[in-house]
Enzyme design. Structure first.
Site, PDB file in Angstrom:
ATOM      1  N   SER A 322       0.802  -1.229   0.000  1.00  0.00           N
ATOM      2  CA  SER A 322       0.000   0.000   0.000  1.00  0.00           C
ATOM      3  C   SER A 322       0.827   1.266   0.000  1.00  0.00           C
ATOM      4  O   SER A 322       0.293   2.359  -0.223  1.00  0.00           O
ATOM      5  CB  SER A 322      -0.932   0.007   1.212  1.00  0.00           C
ATOM      6  OG  SER A 322      -1.813  -1.083   1.093  1.00  0.00           O
ATOM      7  N   HIS A 363     -15.593   1.213   3.400  1.00  0.00           N
ATOM      8  CA  HIS A 363     -15.333   2.591   3.794  1.00  0.00           C
ATOM      9  C   HIS A 363     -16.376   3.590   3.332  1.00  0.00           C
ATOM     10  O   HIS A 363     -16.269   4.766   3.637  1.00  0.00           O
ATOM     11  CB  HIS A 363     -13.947   3.011   3.288  1.00  0.00           C
ATOM     12  CG  HIS A 363     -12.854   2.141   3.796  1.00  0.00           C
ATOM     13  ND1 HIS A 363     -12.143   1.277   2.988  1.00  0.00           N
ATOM     14  CD2 HIS A 363     -12.357   1.959   5.055  1.00  0.00           C
ATOM     15  CE1 HIS A 363     -11.260   0.623   3.707  1.00  0.00           C
ATOM     16  NE2 HIS A 363     -11.371   1.024   4.976  1.00  0.00           N
ATOM     17  N   CYS A 376      -7.717   2.584   1.443  1.00  0.00           N
ATOM     18  CA  CYS A 376      -8.833   1.901   0.798  1.00  0.00           C
ATOM     19  C   CYS A 376      -8.421   1.360  -0.572  1.00  0.00           C
ATOM     20  O   CYS A 376      -8.026   2.096  -1.472  1.00  0.00           O
ATOM     21  CB  CYS A 376     -10.003   2.876   0.637  1.00  0.00           C
ATOM     22  SG  CYS A 376     -11.372   2.143  -0.283  1.00  0.00           S
TER      23      CYS A 376
END
Lengths: 601, 363
Positions: A322, A363, A376
């Site tokens: 990420s 989310h 996300c």
């Protein structure tokens, strides 16, 4: 008759004698010619040989330049005196006998000595070849006492490298090793057999700045090598040494935090690119390399399954996970794929190109900063789909991935930013759109080093300006970069906002939060794992976990420090890597925050 | 037996040249050995004096009377060499040095003079135009006896310097083509035989070294290499008396004996070499000129062979030290240190003077 008997005719004999005498006259003329040839025509050649005979050149090694921390006060690499025994082939007639005697005096197997000498067979016979290192005082005495009868065996004093803190910053400093005969013939022509040269790290990069200039003592010697007088003496000129950018406390803390783990930490200044700490774990003690002829330990280090010699910070290749979302966010805004107002809805999963992709949570509708805050996936799937793989690759490269950062230690890995072209070339296969979706969240074939992630983070911290990470302090240090990423500060600010929220607003990076020091960061966890790594994990019966990432900078508005942490098999980035970064941010704040009034805010 | 000597009939020029060359030798020995214990130069000077006295004593005996005693002297020499060989087995190393009590030197050197006299006697009554097979064999046998005994000591250098005396006598006696061919074949066969069975390894290596002295600079080629360096580095004018690095720092082997001429080359340069070559040339020229002033065949042989006796080792040595001849332990007469070599040279010159002195004598 009587007279005839007395005065017989001896003229034939006298004639023969005259012929012999003529031959002798010719021989004398020949002699004059031969001696004229040697003494007048070839005079220079023989004169040089006579000079070489009677003089002996002794190299006086210059102590290797010291390496210090950024204050210039703490010696990270120093020198000490040591004795070594060397062999000069030219000075022996009975080679085997000399080797046996050397073996006896030095308590070594003659076969080992022969092997050592054979290794440098191609060198001239008058050059000394080191046969034993780190002599004891007793061995020094034994050899010195036989100087007259054994001119082939000599004791040489040598300054030896000493790393006072052992494994401290070992991967940054590097280590020394004996020259190979090949290197002696090619890159290090002026050096001598048995010399130690930097083989990795700063020691290797700045070899020429560190060696200093060797001195020379010219002695007049007799045929058995006894010194008669001295002719010239050129004092060795040691290198002034180098000041590095490393911060002692940060480096010590980084190594401490990595202890028992496999991973890497990079701490650098986003303003200058100066590396404050660079740690890779497990590590090694470079002092171990200083002694020649302990191959067991060396082989042990190389063969060790957890690869202590591998500099994970600059050579270790990992999937960015990420942390790549920093690139995605910047690239998405810059390319116009999204704007600050763009929002996507996260319902926990999404179907793209006929495949179902999932998110860590659900989310709801979010814009960029919160997408970074919560990391996300679904938001970035959409960004990725809009950008396309070529645009993603373009921004990844601009920000510093898929190419070397230019750090001043050797062996840096390039990493990989995949493109359809790359896939076609290497795998002879077509790029699937689904793969773009994987890349969008930092998975897939992407490969980065922790140092590259730190460099990308520095670009964000600088609001678009790239740096070249380096260890050499002072004005000669390289600053700035030739490749300007060409990003708009306003767009990058959006990303910074997201990273700030991630740490300070209950996001995935909150583990790195430091009171009074505005840390901005991004976590990452990567599922990819090579087959052999997986096998190793199973073999060590460790839990199969993901690699854990955190990268960030602080403070938000006056970035002074970038910290990137990778812990192999550390689990979620927020849980393992972020707290490590927090400690380092804390150390930096306590040490330097007061001297920077703008920090702490 | 004793004779009246007319001092003005003595060839004082020859004696002068003998002393000049001896003096040159003395200077070189001093330079080559002053840093060694043993007072070599002083001992050499004493030997010169003693030899000079023996030379004058030799002049008092008519060489023709001497010829009558030669066979006895020859047998005596043979026995001495035999005894040395047998007794010498007990000693280490070269056996040619007998204790001072025995003869005060190296009988091998004196053997040359005796062989010369013996050859002169063999050929004294030989009047054929060319040498015959019988004369070749007889003279060969006379030479081979002492030669083999000396070679077995083993002192190959001295032994080989005896052989040329025999060849010299044959040349003088006249070699026709057939004899020459036979001798050449014999030499080839003998060399082959020696190489295969007689020569020791170190001797073979020395021969091989002429071809490539650099093949093993620390081994057998070392001596010649160092010698060439010494001579070559002397240049035109040399490094000066006692200032040669090669000799003073002992890179040069056997400086005061076999390599004395290298010391000359290094310290006095090409000019010094030319001067000494000149002095030596004059000495030899004076001896060979005496060949034309002999009265009879025996005297002519004596003078000619004495000339050969001095010439051959000189040539061998000065060629050896520049790598043009194998390394054999042959000193230069008069120049190299060594008492018995000096004495035998003085005796040989004494014989020449003796013969020349009596060129007008009546029977």
């Amino acid at each position: 008759m009587c007279a005839d008997r007395i005065y017989e005719d001896l003229s034939p004999l006298r004639k023969r004698s005259r012929i012999v005498w003529l031959a002798i006259e010719i021989a004398f003329a020949g002699l004059v010619f031969f001696y004229w040839k040697i003494q007048v025509l070839d005079y220079r050649k023989y004169w040089a040989q006579a000079e070489a005979n009677r003089t002996r050149e002794i190299a006086l090694p210059a102590p290797r330049g010291v390496l210090t921390d950024r204050t210039g006060k703490i010696l990270l690499a120093d020198n000490r005196a040591s004795f070594k025994a060397s062999f000069i082939r030219e000075n022996t007639k009975d080679f085997e006998g000399s080797i046996r005697e050397a073996g006896r005096l030095l308590d070594l197997d003659p076969a080992i000595i022969r092997e050592r000498i054979e290794k440098y067979r191609s060198l001239p016979a008058f050059r000394s070849i080191v046969v034993k290192d780190e002599l004891s005082l007793k061995e020094v005495t034994l050899i010195e006492a036989r100087r007259g009868e054994r001119p082939e065996l000599i004791v040489e004093t040598e300054p030896k490298r000493l790393y006072p803190f052992g494994a401290f910053a070992a991967h940054a400093l590097g280590y020394l090793q004996e020259l190979t005969p090949d290197e002696l013939r090619t890159i290090y022509k002026g050096r001598r057999a048995g010399d130690m040269v930097g083989k990795s790290g700063v020691e290797a990069t700045y070899e020429n700045d560190l060696v200093g200039r060797e001195g020379q003592l010219v002695e007049v010697v007799d045929s058995i090598g006894r010194k008669r007088s001295e002719r010239e003496n050129v004092e060795p000129k040691p290198s002034p040494g180098l000041r590095l950018t490393l911060d002692f406390d940060l480096q010590a803390k980084a190594q401490d935090l990595l202890k028992g783990k496999e991973g890497a930490v990079v701490v650098l200044s986003p303003q200058t690119g100066e590396i404050l700490a660079l740690a890779s774990s497990p590590t090694f003690d470079p002092n171990k390399f200083i002694n020649r002829f302990t191959p067991e330990e060396w082989v042990g280090l190389i063969a060790s399954p957890d690869k202590p010699l591998l500099n994970r910070a600059v050579q270790g290749l990992y999937s960015p996970g990420s942390t790549f979302k920093i690139v995605m966010a910047t690239g998405g805004l810059e390319s116009g794929a999204i704007t600050a107002a763009t929002s996507f809805f996260c319902g926990g999963k999404i179907e793209i190109y006929g495949h179902e992709f999932s998110c860590m949570g659900s989310h709801g509708a979010l814009t960029l900063p919160d997408a970074i805050r919560f990391s996300c996936n679904i938001f970035f799937y959409n960004v990725g789909r809009r950008m396309g793989i070529e645009t993603i690759a373009d921004y990844a490269r601009r920000m510093g991935l898929g190419r070397k950062t230019g750090i001043d230690i050797p062996g840096e890995a390039t990493g990989l930013v995949p493109t359809p072209e790359w896939k076609k070339k290497t795998q002879k296969a077509v790029w699937f759109p689904g793969e773009t979706i994987s890349v969008a969240i930092g998975q897939g074939p992407l490969q980065v080093t922790p140092l590259q992630i730190a460099a990308v983070t520095a670009v964000v911290a600088n609001r678009g300006r790239a740096i070249i990470p380096h260890f050499l302090a002072g004005e000669t240090a390289p600053a700035g970069t030739d490749a300007d990423p060409g990003l708009s500060a306003a767009n990058v600010e959006q990303v910074v906002e997201g990273m700030w929220r991630s740490v300070n607003a209950g996001g995935s990076g909150q583990g790195a939060q430091v009171q009074g020091f505005e840390v901005c960061g991004k976590t990452g966890s990567t599922q990819t794992m090579s087959r052999e790594q997986a096998d190793r994990i199973s073999a060590q019966s460790k839990q199969r976990k993901t690699h854990s990432w955190f990268t960030g900078f602080a403070p938000r508005n006056d970035p002074q420090i970038v910290v990137s942490v990778l812990i192999e098999f550390g689990g979620l980035g927020g849980a393992t890597a972020a707290p490590v970064a927090k400690e380092l941010f804390g150390i930096y704040k306590d040490k330097y925050a007061r001297s920077h009034p703008s920090a702490g805010n | 037996m004793l004779d009246r000597i007319h001092p003005r009939e003595i060839d004082w020029v020859l004696i002068g040249l003998l002393l000049v060359n001896s003096a040159i030798g003395l200077v070189l020995v001093q330079s080559a050995s002053h840093f060694l214990h043993g007072g070599f130069a002083v001992r050499q000077a004493v030997w010169i004096l003693a030899s000079l006295i023996l030379l004058f004593l030799l002049l008092t005996v008519d060489y023709k009377i001497l010829m009558g005693f030669v066979p006895y002297i020859y047998v005596f020499l043979f026995l001495v060499l035999l005894v040395i060989l047998v007794l010498g087995k007990a000693e280490r190393g070269a056996k040619s040095w007998v204790g001072l009590a025995f003869m005060g030197g190296q009988p091998s050197e004196l053997a040359k003079v005796v062989v010369i006299l013996m050859l002169a006697r063999v050929f004294a009554e030989f009047k054929s135009r060319y040498v015959t097979a019988a004369a070749t064999v007889l003279s060969g046998a006379v030479t081979a006896g002492p030669l083999l005994l000396i070679a077995l000591q083993p002192d190959l250098g001295t032994a080989l310097s005896i052989a040329p005396l025999w060849l010299g006598s044959l040349v003088l006696a006249g070699l026709n083509r057939r004899t020459l061919v036979i001798i050449l074949i014999a030499v080839v066969v003998l060399s082959f035989f020696s190489w295969q069975f007689l020569l020791k390894d170190y001797q073979k290596t020395r021969l091989k070294t002429i071809i490539n002295p650099l093949q093993d600079p620390r081994g057998s080629g070392y001596h010649v290499l160092q010698s060439k360096i010494a001579i070559g580095s002397g240049g035109v004018v040399g490094k000066g008396f006692m200032k040669g690095s090669q000799s003073q720092l002992r890179f040069l082997p056997a400086r005061h004996t076999d390599f004395i001429f290298s010391v000359l080359g290094e310290e006095f340069g090409f000019l010094g070499v030319c001067v000494v070559l000149g002095a030596y040339f004059l000495l030899l020229a004076r001896i060979f000129r005496a060949v034309g002033q002999t009265r009879d065949r025996a005297g002519l042989y004596i003078v000619f062979l004495c000339g050969c006796m001095v010439t051959v080792p000189f040539m061998v040595n000065v060629l050896m030290i520049i790598g043009l001849f194998p390394v054999t332990g042959v000193p230069i007469p008069l120049l190299s240190y060594g008492g018995s070599s000096l004495l035998s040279t003085y005796l040989a010159v004494g014989l020449v003077l003796n013969v020349k002195l009596r060129r007008f004598a009546y029977v």
